[in-house]
Design a protein around this motif. Sequence first.
Motif, PDB file in Angstrom:
ATOM      1  N   ASP A   3       0.797  -1.214   0.000  1.00 35.90           N
ATOM      2  CA  ASP A   3       0.000   0.000   0.000  1.00 35.90           C
ATOM      3  C   ASP A   3       0.837   1.274   0.000  1.00 35.90           C
ATOM      4  N   ILE A   4       2.095   1.139   0.219  1.00 32.64           N
ATOM      5  CA  ILE A   4       2.903   2.372   0.275  1.00 32.64           C
ATOM      6  C   ILE A   4       3.025   2.944  -1.110  1.00 32.64           C
ATOM      7  N   ASN A   5       2.710   4.242  -1.144  1.00 33.38           N
ATOM      8  CA  ASN A   5       2.721   4.932  -2.413  1.00 33.38           C
ATOM      9  C   ASN A   5       4.133   4.960  -2.986  1.00 33.38           C
ATOM     10  N   LEU A  22      15.456   2.556   7.560  1.00 31.83           N
ATOM     11  CA  LEU A  22      14.762   2.933   8.796  1.00 31.83           C
ATOM     12  C   LEU A  22      13.417   3.586   8.496  1.00 31.83           C
ATOM     13  N   ALA A  23      13.396   4.444   7.477  1.00 33.34           N
ATOM     14  CA  ALA A  23      12.159   5.148   7.127  1.00 33.34           C
ATOM     15  C   ALA A  23      11.081   4.167   6.663  1.00 33.34           C
ATOM     16  N   ALA A  26       9.778   2.189   9.478  1.00 30.58           N
ATOM     17  CA  ALA A  26       8.877   3.003  10.313  1.00 30.58           C
ATOM     18  C   ALA A  26       7.482   3.049   9.696  1.00 30.58           C
ATOM     19  N   ILE A  27       7.454   3.207   8.385  1.00 32.29           N
ATOM     20  CA  ILE A  27       6.159   3.281   7.700  1.00 32.29           C
ATOM     21  C   ILE A  27       5.458   1.925   7.767  1.00 32.29           C
ATOM     22  N   SER A  30       4.016   1.387  11.131  1.00 29.74           N
ATOM     23  CA  SER A  30       2.856   2.279  11.329  1.00 29.74           C
ATOM     24  C   SER A  30       1.631   1.739  10.618  1.00 29.74           C
ATOM     25  N   GLU A  31       1.854   1.188   9.431  1.00 32.70           N
ATOM     26  CA  GLU A  31       0.737   0.652   8.644  1.00 32.70           C
ATOM     27  C   GLU A  31       0.084  -0.536   9.337  1.00 32.70           C
ATOM     28  N   GLU A  36       2.067   4.724  18.125  1.00 30.62           N
ATOM     29  CA  GLU A  36       3.335   5.437  17.899  1.00 30.62           C
ATOM     30  C   GLU A  36       4.417   4.978  18.877  1.00 30.62           C
ATOM     31  N   VAL A  37       4.050   4.795  20.139  1.00 29.43           N
ATOM     32  CA  VAL A  37       5.032   4.417  21.169  1.00 29.43           C
ATOM     33  C   VAL A  37       5.643   3.053  20.832  1.00 29.43           C
ATOM     34  N   VAL A  39       5.767   1.607  17.911  1.00 31.99           N
ATOM     35  CA  VAL A  39       6.572   1.745  16.684  1.00 31.99           C
ATOM     36  C   VAL A  39       7.951   2.280  17.049  1.00 31.99           C
ATOM     37  N   SER A  40       7.949   3.285  17.898  1.00 33.11           N
ATOM     38  CA  SER A  40       9.216   3.908  18.309  1.00 33.11           C
ATOM     39  C   SER A  40      10.122   2.895  18.998  1.00 33.11           C
ATOM     40  N   LEU A  43      11.521   0.535  16.514  1.00 30.50           N
ATOM     41  CA  LEU A  43      12.509   1.197  15.652  1.00 30.50           C
ATOM     42  C   LEU A  43      13.876   1.276  16.349  1.00 30.50           C
ATOM     43  N   ALA A  44      13.855   1.364  17.658  1.00 27.77           N
ATOM     44  CA  ALA A  44      15.124   1.409  18.414  1.00 27.77           C
ATOM     45  C   ALA A  44      15.969   0.170  18.086  1.00 27.77           C
TER      46      ALA A  44
END
Lengths: 56, 682
Positions: A3-5, A22-23, A26-27, A30-31, A36-37, A39-40, A43-44
Amino acid sequence: MSDINDLIRGKLEQYSPEIQKLALEAIKLSESGLPEVSVSEQLANVVRQILRNKDS
Amino acid sequence: MILKALTMNNFRQFRGIQKIEFASEIGNEAKNVTVIFGENGRGKTSIFRAIMFCLYGEKRLSQDEDVEQKELHLVNLAEMQKSEGEPVEAYVELSFDHNENNFIIRRNLLGMIDGGKRIEQVDQVSLAQITKDGNAKNTRDPDRIASVVNDILNKNVREYFLFDGEKIQRLTLANIEQRREIAKGIRNLLNIDALEVAIKATHRLKKKLNEELSKKSTGEFSRIIKQLNDLDEKRTNLKSQLQSLEDELSHALIEKKNVDKELDKFNEIRHLLNGRAEAETLLQQLEEQAGNLLLEMRSKTGKAAVLLVSDTIDEVFGAIDQKKSRGEIPSEMRQGLIEKMLSDKKCICKRDLEPGTDPFKEIILWKNKTCKEELENSALDMWRYLSSIRSYREDVAITVETLLQKYAACKNEIEACRLRIETLNNEIGSAERKDAVDLEKHREKIEKKLIDIEAKRRNLKDELDNSESEYETLSTRRKTLEQEEYVKNELSERASLAEETYNALCAVYDDFTNEIKYAIAKEASNYYSQLLDKDGRETLKQILVNDDYSLQILDKWGKPFLANISAGQRQLMSISFIAALAKVALSDAILEVPLFMDTPFGRLSLEHRKNLVEKVPSYCAQWILLATDTEFRKQEASLLLNGGRWGKFYQLQSEGAGITRILERNIEDSLSILSEATEVMQ
């Protein structure tokens, strides 16, 4: 991540591979609907992994 | 989402179990158009309502904003009346495909009539999902079902794809709050939501890593890291404050708009209120005038009374006057003297009067003609009196007549005045506001508040800009220190990577949203030009997408023109936007969401209808048209038939009061069922 554009992915290509990874991770997290917490926190670990792979 | 079938049981007009299967072929030349037509009141909107109820559990449509919740009934009344106090089961079941999964949602209702009152209760809901692998997943959890449905078609954007043609213009007339909700939903559709969460998550990670780094570093580097963290916090707070101010601004603008609306209503009647005040003052003056006239007439009553005996006066005066003329009053010789002469038998000339002689007889005759002195005097007095009356009687008559005429005119004016006041009161009606002055004061307060907010916003923006600038300077210094001091420890690298990723995502977000908006606007303008008629194409040149995803139209001179376009043009604009959204969001793929239009033609001219019917089937995966018999006629049917995309045709037919039967018709029979158009299509 179907689904990512494509636009977003295309724009990230101008950045370093580490930033791209990393980006996109992250996406992707999120999807999946995680808050958010969470996900963060995940991501660590991703950051450590990316830098470890880079060094090796 | 591709709708497959809708089954209703005792829902609204649809008594018993009734089903609609939608045209749902996929592909370029696929039959994807379903037409459901019927007269007004047959249940077209109920079909739309059934789908919304089934998907979201909502009884209300956007058109129901003035309707009380308790007045919205979903269970078929005829069935409830037949059941005589026993509960009636009703349900709506919707089957649809999405991403190669099949979903069936069923929402149940119970309804009954108890003591003359209709009672309804929404019962359970269930969702069955069959994946492309053939696995089945079932749930009765309403929250889970809501989450699944919302992911497929966000509630906030459903108006775009499942919309009432009569209300479509609202999408382009949305107030600030509506636009924000729509923008939120669209961001979800375009996946910007995930990007925003990713940005916030990397920001959080960056902040955490920098805090750790600050604790573990020393000297200037530590100080700079701490400053960067503090600045970051400050920036976040400032942005949050700015957002709050934006919200406050929105609310203040909405409030001002509402107050202006109330004041406009009041201003509309201001001239009426002034007119009424004037009329009331005039009425008061006229009533006073009438009172004075009445008093004056009363004062003339004494003298005016003679008018009532005018004829008698003339008669009596005439009689006395005749006697006067004949010398009878006063008589030449008084009766007393004549009686003395007769008794003395001596005339005034001293001659003797012998009874029986001619002179004696003459004197007797004379005596007979006379009357008593008192009577003569009274008659003479009467004559004099009546003479004086007759002299002023004319004046009195004129005066009284004048007064009466004035009084009558005054009363007529009073009546007219009262009528005018009554008319004005009716026109003013309930619009009169005793608190208009308070409203105006309130508006002044809001204006002042808006100015204050704007000032604060400017200050915050300046502060934010300064913080950003300072942050950049410190970041550069940090990088320099890292390089100079070889501070390349692992924590520092992690923090740097998080920060750079955050910056990259922010830059991508800005670029993406701007490009998406531009792309949507460009595609929307293209679709719009296809749907507009010739005159529209000459005037309306470009669609713009604003930051909040609200729409604007530019005319041929590049000026904003949205406020001036017709309802039909507004409708086409919304359709163009949706089609553009689909094309851009899925990179040229059509949007896999049905375009469900309820009476879409109501506001469209002939040429617009023609363009719509020809073009829209190719814009979307599924087009479901609910149309009245006057909107959808042989002409529109011919166009659809020629297009080759028309798959299903249903007619809603009345079977009695509040009961409709869904009849499937052959598309080929449409031209014999439908009416002729009254306009000529070019």
